[in-house]
Design a protein around this motif. Structure first.
Motif, short mmCIF file in Angstrom:
data_model
loop_
_atom_site.label_atom_id
_atom_site.label_comp_id
_atom_site.label_asym_id
_atom_site.label_seq_id
_atom_site.Cartn_x
_atom_site.Cartn_y
_atom_site.Cartn_z
N ASP A 197 0.82 -1.22 0.00
CA ASP A 197 0.00 0.00 0.00
C ASP A 197 0.85 1.27 0.00
OD1 ASP A 197 -2.28 -1.58 0.04
OD2 ASP A 197 -2.44 -1.55 2.22
N ASN A 198 2.03 1.23 0.67
CA ASN A 198 2.81 2.46 0.79
C ASN A 198 3.93 2.58 -0.25
OD1 ASN A 198 5.01 0.92 1.71
ND2 ASN A 198 4.46 1.21 3.86
N GLY A 199 3.98 1.66 -1.20
CA GLY A 199 4.92 1.80 -2.31
C GLY A 199 6.27 1.16 -2.12
N GLU A 200 6.48 0.45 -1.01
CA GLU A 200 7.76 -0.25 -0.83
C GLU A 200 7.88 -1.42 -1.80
OE1 GLU A 200 8.28 -1.48 3.23
OE2 GLU A 200 7.55 0.44 4.00
N VAL A 201 6.75 -2.04 -2.12
CA VAL A 201 6.74 -3.13 -3.10
C VAL A 201 6.49 -2.52 -4.48
CG1 VAL A 201 5.57 -5.23 -3.85
CG2 VAL A 201 5.94 -4.82 -1.41
N TRP A 202 7.43 -2.75 -5.38
CA TRP A 202 7.34 -2.14 -6.71
C TRP A 202 7.66 -3.18 -7.78
CZ3 TRP A 202 12.11 -1.59 -9.41
CH2 TRP A 202 13.25 -1.85 -8.64
N VAL A 203 7.52 -2.78 -9.03
CA VAL A 203 7.68 -3.72 -10.14
C VAL A 203 8.84 -3.28 -11.02
CG1 VAL A 203 6.58 -4.81 -12.12
CG2 VAL A 203 5.22 -4.25 -10.09
N ALA A 204 9.76 -4.23 -11.26
CA ALA A 204 10.86 -4.02 -12.21
C ALA A 204 10.51 -4.72 -13.51
CB ALA A 204 12.16 -4.57 -11.64
N PHE A 205 11.17 -4.29 -14.60
CA PHE A 205 10.85 -4.83 -15.92
C PHE A 205 12.14 -5.26 -16.62
CE2 PHE A 205 7.72 -1.70 -14.66
CZ PHE A 205 6.52 -2.38 -14.84
N GLN A 206 12.18 -6.54 -17.05
CA GLN A 206 13.34 -7.05 -17.77
C GLN A 206 12.97 -7.23 -19.24
OE1 GLN A 206 15.04 -10.82 -16.49
NE2 GLN A 206 17.07 -10.17 -17.23
N PRO A 207 13.68 -6.53 -20.12
CA PRO A 207 13.29 -6.55 -21.54
C PRO A 207 13.58 -7.88 -22.23
CG PRO A 207 15.23 -5.17 -21.18
CD PRO A 207 14.77 -5.60 -19.83
N LEU A 222 8.67 -8.12 -12.77
CA LEU A 222 9.27 -8.83 -11.64
C LEU A 222 9.07 -8.00 -10.37
CD1 LEU A 222 12.56 -9.80 -13.48
CD2 LEU A 222 10.70 -11.36 -12.89
N VAL A 223 8.49 -8.61 -9.34
CA VAL A 223 8.19 -7.86 -8.12
C VAL A 223 9.45 -7.67 -7.29
CG1 VAL A 223 7.58 -9.93 -6.77
CG2 VAL A 223 6.60 -7.70 -6.16
N ARG A 224 9.54 -6.49 -6.65
CA ARG A 224 10.67 -6.14 -5.78
C ARG A 224 10.12 -5.49 -4.51
NH1 ARG A 224 12.66 -9.14 -8.82
NH2 ARG A 224 14.47 -8.83 -10.19
N TRP A 225 10.85 -5.67 -3.42
CA TRP A 225 10.47 -5.05 -2.14
C TRP A 225 11.70 -4.38 -1.56
CZ3 TRP A 225 8.16 -8.11 2.64
CH2 TRP A 225 7.87 -7.19 3.66
N THR A 226 11.64 -3.07 -1.43
CA THR A 226 12.72 -2.31 -0.80
C THR A 226 12.24 -1.87 0.58
OG1 THR A 226 13.43 -1.50 -2.98
CG2 THR A 226 14.30 -0.38 -1.04
N HIS A 227 12.72 -2.57 1.61
CA HIS A 227 12.31 -2.29 2.98
C HIS A 227 13.06 -1.05 3.49
CE1 HIS A 227 11.76 -2.95 7.33
NE2 HIS A 227 10.73 -3.70 6.99
N LYS A 230 15.65 -2.72 6.17
CA LYS A 230 16.42 -3.88 5.74
C LYS A 230 16.91 -3.79 4.31
CE LYS A 230 14.13 -7.07 8.94
NZ LYS A 230 15.36 -7.41 9.66
N GLY A 231 16.44 -2.79 3.57
CA GLY A 231 16.85 -2.67 2.17
C GLY A 231 16.12 -3.68 1.30
N PRO A 232 16.73 -4.08 0.16
CA PRO A 232 16.06 -5.03 -0.75
C PRO A 232 15.85 -6.39 -0.09
CG PRO A 232 17.88 -3.89 -1.85
CD PRO A 232 17.99 -3.57 -0.40
N ILE A 233 14.62 -6.91 -0.18
CA ILE A 233 14.28 -8.23 0.34
C ILE A 233 14.29 -9.23 -0.81
CG2 ILE A 233 12.58 -9.57 1.65
CD1 ILE A 233 13.75 -7.22 3.20
N ASN A 234 14.89 -10.39 -0.58
CA ASN A 234 14.95 -11.42 -1.61
C ASN A 234 13.53 -11.79 -2.05
OD1 ASN A 234 15.18 -13.81 -3.10
ND2 ASN A 234 16.91 -14.52 -1.91
N PRO A 235 13.21 -11.64 -3.36
CA PRO A 235 11.85 -11.95 -3.82
C PRO A 235 11.41 -13.37 -3.48
CG PRO A 235 13.05 -10.77 -5.52
CD PRO A 235 14.05 -11.11 -4.45
N GLU A 236 12.33 -14.34 -3.60
CA GLU A 236 11.95 -15.72 -3.30
C GLU A 236 11.47 -15.85 -1.86
OE1 GLU A 236 14.81 -18.67 -4.19
OE2 GLU A 236 15.00 -18.13 -6.30
N GLU A 237 12.06 -15.05 -0.96
CA GLU A 237 11.71 -15.14 0.45
C GLU A 237 10.27 -14.72 0.69
OE1 GLU A 237 13.31 -13.44 4.79
OE2 GLU A 237 14.30 -12.86 2.93
N PHE A 238 9.89 -13.53 0.19
CA PHE A 238 8.54 -13.07 0.52
C PHE A 238 7.47 -13.65 -0.41
CE2 PHE A 238 10.14 -9.58 -2.21
CZ PHE A 238 9.08 -9.37 -3.07
#
Length: 443
Positions: A197-207, A222-227, A230-238
């Protein structure tokens, strides 16, 4: 009269105290065996500096069920007798479902391994309960960190028990350095919804590159989470945690909405740009999946044929016929379906014939060794020929060098994706990337 009232009041107070004392005593003992329970341990161990040991009988419920109801107390008596013989006479506290705990003097914690090895040996012999021989599987966990509450230490000792059992070991000592990681795993899902909801989870795009035309033809979302801490969270983890605890729908909806929004923007002006979104196995056959996809496409005005839903080979194969029908329904509205990680599962020709896929994505593990491995070249080449015979396109993942890219082109592969083409990037960077790789600029 006043004396009578006073006497009755005193008697009532005394009766209440006795009742409360009995109630408290009942709350401190196990109802089946009469031994002190974990409430008693919590009360007595509040300020203790002693080590805490937990023992868990893995098959306690099975053993208790196999015995007459009246024999469970005898079973508990034998377990506690064995524990007391091996722990130097320390008081044993009984929990539910085969859990037992005791405290050991702080100075003896260093030698607890010998004690637990001896106890493991004792429990190798079956217990004779009401004339029946009962095998008891047991594991031990140790908490030697007195700096936390007794309740927290009890949980830690039980966690060490579970780790020992999972590893096939007799006992383990809880590692306090794991505490932060454990706390994070517990709170992560609670934070994930707010992070979306607050924008920490965002979407990256690989061409993706079209190998025939040489143009950038699409991207994978590809989903990304920048805490914030804690900084970037491993996508596989969440992502794995969200799937395991049925929280994947909101995450998928968030990624799908952003991916379709970006694709709609990039497709303006006559460009044909496909957008791929990964679909969790948990959502295949879910009642909300098709409405979610249809509503998102309508909201942003993206033609259905510009959206690709990617499902893993293993997930697609394990789908029930009803779920397979839903994939056909999704295909029926015009969108594309891709089998991701192809080559890592056990697809059959019958399965490939039934699955309504429009694309196969060859797993990076085969593409990575394409130049040096003859067997991988055969695998990739045969996959391309098979897919084309079924009317499907082929995407190669994990392309990282020009030699691999040239080989794929010679084999007739349709599209390529990997660090050589471009790394995952935010939307703004993707726009700049596409401007630099436009046909006009390339010419």
């Amino acid at each position: 009269m006043p004396a009578t009232v006073l006497m009755l009041g005193s008697m009532g107070h005394l009766a209440w105290r006795l009742h409360r004392q009995r109630f408290d005593e009942r709350g401190m003992v196990n109802e089946v065996s009469g031994h002190p329970n974990l409430n008693a341990l919590r009360a007595e161990g509040v300020e203790t500096q002693d080590g805490l040991i937990a023992a868990r009988i893995h098959n306690y419920a099975e053993a208790a069920t196999a015995l007459p109801a009246a024999a469970e107390k005898e079973l508990v008596e034998q377990i506690i007798l064995r524990l007391s013989l091996g722990n130097g006479g320390c008081k044993v506290y009984q929990g539910d479902e085969g859990i037992f705990m005791w405290l050991v003097p702080a100075g003896s914690v260093g030698n607890v391994g010998d004690q637990l090895a001896g106890l493991s040996a004792i429990f190798r012999s079956p217990a004779n309960v009401s004339g029946r021989l009962i095998d008891l599987g047991i594991a031990f966990g140790v908490d030697a960190d007195p700096g936390r509450s007794i309740q927290s230490r009890m949980s830690s000792a039980l966690l060490a028990c579970q780790e020992a059992q999972n590893a096939g070991e007799h006992w383990r000592v809880y590692d306090p350095t794991k505490l932060e990681a454990t706390e994070w795993r517990v709170t992560m899902l609670g934070e994930l919804d707010a992070a979306i909801d607050n924008g920490e989870v965002w979407v990256a795009f690989q061409p993706k590159l079209d190998l025939l035309s040489g143009e950038i033809c699409g991207a994978e979302a590809l989903v990304r989470w920048t805490h914030p801490e804690k900084g970037p969270i491993n996508p596989e983890e969440f992502i794995t945690a969200a799937e395991r605890h049925d929280r994947i729908e909101k995450l998928t909806e968030h990624v799908l909405n952003r991916a379709v929004q970006v694709a709609a923007s990039l497709n303006k002006g006559g460009r044909k740009f496909d957008m791929a979104v990964n679909l969790s196995p948990r959502l295949i056959g879910h009642a909300n999946l098709k409405p979610m996809v249809v509503q998102t496409l309508r909201r942003h005005g993206l033609p259905a044929e510009r959206l690709i839903l990617e499902i893993t080979e293993t997930a697609a194969m394990s789908s029930a016929e009803s779920a397979m029908q839903e994939l056909r329904d999704l295909r029926g509205i015009g969108l594309q379906l891709s089998i991701d990680d192809y080559g890592t599962g056990f697809s059959t020709l019958d399965y490939l014939k039934r699955c309504p896929a429009t694309e196969l994505k060859i797993d990076r593990s085969f593409v990575r060794m394409l130049v040096s491995s003859r067997s991988d070249r055969i695998m990739v080449n045969s996959t391309i020929e098979l897919a084309h015979s079924l009317g499907e396109e082929v995407v190669a993942e994990g392309v990282e060098d020009n030699e691999t890219l040239q080989l794929l082109g010679q084999m007739g592969c349709d599209k390529a994706q990997g660090y050589l083409i471009g790394r995952p990037m935010p939307y703004e960077a993707l726009v700049d990337y596409l401007a630099d790789h436009s046909p006009a600029k390339a010419a």
